[in-house]
Design a protein around this motif. Structure first.
Motif, PDB file in Angstrom:
ATOM      1  N   PHE A  12      44.727  56.413  44.399  1.00 21.19           N
ATOM      2  CA  PHE A  12      43.515  55.679  44.045  1.00 21.19           C
ATOM      3  C   PHE A  12      43.401  54.390  44.862  1.00 21.19           C
ATOM      4  O   PHE A  12      42.348  54.079  45.413  1.00 21.19           O
ATOM      5  CB  PHE A  12      43.491  55.359  42.549  1.00 21.19           C
ATOM      6  N   GLU A  13      44.488  53.638  44.940  1.00 21.34           N
ATOM      7  CA  GLU A  13      44.461  52.378  45.682  1.00 21.34           C
ATOM      8  C   GLU A  13      44.186  52.613  47.170  1.00 21.34           C
ATOM      9  O   GLU A  13      43.488  51.824  47.808  1.00 21.34           O
ATOM     10  CB  GLU A  13      45.751  51.606  45.458  1.00 21.34           C
ATOM     11  N   ASN A  16      40.537  53.354  47.511  1.00 25.06           N
ATOM     12  CA  ASN A  16      39.758  52.135  47.307  1.00 25.06           C
ATOM     13  C   ASN A  16      39.542  51.384  48.621  1.00 25.06           C
ATOM     14  O   ASN A  16      38.534  50.696  48.776  1.00 25.06           O
ATOM     15  CB  ASN A  16      40.460  51.236  46.287  1.00 25.06           C
ATOM     16  N   ILE A  22      34.235  54.905  43.618  1.00 25.65           N
ATOM     17  CA  ILE A  22      35.208  55.929  43.228  1.00 25.65           C
ATOM     18  C   ILE A  22      34.974  56.262  41.761  1.00 25.65           C
ATOM     19  O   ILE A  22      34.905  55.367  40.920  1.00 25.65           O
ATOM     20  CB  ILE A  22      36.658  55.446  43.409  1.00 25.65           C
ATOM     21  N   MET A  36      42.589  52.296  35.025  1.00 18.45           N
ATOM     22  CA  MET A  36      41.661  51.495  35.821  1.00 18.45           C
ATOM     23  C   MET A  36      41.733  50.015  35.431  1.00 18.45           C
ATOM     24  O   MET A  36      41.723  49.145  36.299  1.00 18.45           O
ATOM     25  CB  MET A  36      40.244  52.023  35.659  1.00 18.45           C
ATOM     26  N   ARG A  45      37.515  41.707  39.495  1.00 18.66           N
ATOM     27  CA  ARG A  45      36.668  42.857  39.161  1.00 18.66           C
ATOM     28  C   ARG A  45      36.097  42.705  37.752  1.00 18.66           C
ATOM     29  O   ARG A  45      36.812  42.498  36.788  1.00 18.66           O
ATOM     30  CB  ARG A  45      37.477  44.155  39.268  1.00 18.66           C
ATOM     31  N   PRO A  73      32.626  43.280  42.714  1.00 18.16           N
ATOM     32  CA  PRO A  73      33.276  44.543  42.373  1.00 18.16           C
ATOM     33  C   PRO A  73      33.316  44.725  40.854  1.00 18.16           C
ATOM     34  O   PRO A  73      33.538  43.782  40.108  1.00 18.16           O
ATOM     35  CB  PRO A  73      34.680  44.401  42.949  1.00 18.16           C
ATOM     36  N   THR A  99      34.256  47.999  50.883  1.00 18.52           N
ATOM     37  CA  THR A  99      34.825  49.114  50.132  1.00 18.52           C
ATOM     38  C   THR A  99      35.246  48.628  48.755  1.00 18.52           C
ATOM     39  O   THR A  99      35.370  47.427  48.516  1.00 18.52           O
ATOM     40  CB  THR A  99      36.038  49.724  50.863  1.00 18.52           C
ATOM     41  N   GLY A 100      35.453  49.568  47.840  1.00 17.63           N
ATOM     42  CA  GLY A 100      35.950  49.227  46.516  1.00 17.63           C
ATOM     43  C   GLY A 100      34.962  48.506  45.620  1.00 17.63           C
ATOM     44  O   GLY A 100      35.364  47.817  44.691  1.00 17.63           O
ATOM     45  N   TRP A 103      34.115  51.026  40.694  1.00 14.18           N
ATOM     46  CA  TRP A 103      35.071  51.928  40.059  1.00 14.18           C
ATOM     47  C   TRP A 103      34.369  52.456  38.825  1.00 14.18           C
ATOM     48  O   TRP A 103      33.886  51.682  37.997  1.00 14.18           O
ATOM     49  CB  TRP A 103      36.334  51.209  39.645  1.00 14.18           C
TER      50      TRP A 103
END
Length: 109
Positions: A12-13, A16, A22, A36, A45, A73, A99-100, A103
């Protein structure tokens, strides 16, 4: 209760760092949200659950205002409850090189 490390965390990381959004999906009560939230600890986040009636109504009625209120994020839990968010998530992903950003967790019956 002690946190149980999951094998999928490393993958997952890594993802990310490559993807803007994701989605972690699976059966209810298997630890999606727990994992998460654990991965988000110590970061900036934002967390929002669409189990929350106010957040859910805002997301349904005004996705743009939703993302002005809950800025990326972001970790959005139970995203399947408001499919109206997906179009706005796509727009925001298309407008950013980061990116990221998103979630998402969800499940279905």
């Amino acid at each position: 209760m002690a946190y149980i490390t999951r094998e999928i965390e490393r993958k997952f990381e890594k993802m990310n760092g490559y993807f803007k959004a994701i989605l972690v999906t699976g059966a209810r009560q298997v630890g999606k949200t727990t994992m998460m939230k654990h991965l988000a600890e110590g970061t900036n986040r934002t967390y929002v659950t669409l189990d929350n009636a106010r957040a859910r109504e805002l997301a349904k009625n005004d996705p743009v205002l939703f993302f002005q209120t809950y800025k990326p994020p972001i970790l959005i839990d139970e995203v399947q409850k408001v499919p109206e968010l997906f179009a706005q998530i796509k727009i925001m992903c298309d407008e950013s090189e980061d990116t990221g950003l998103f979630w998402l967790t969800g499940s279905q019956q």
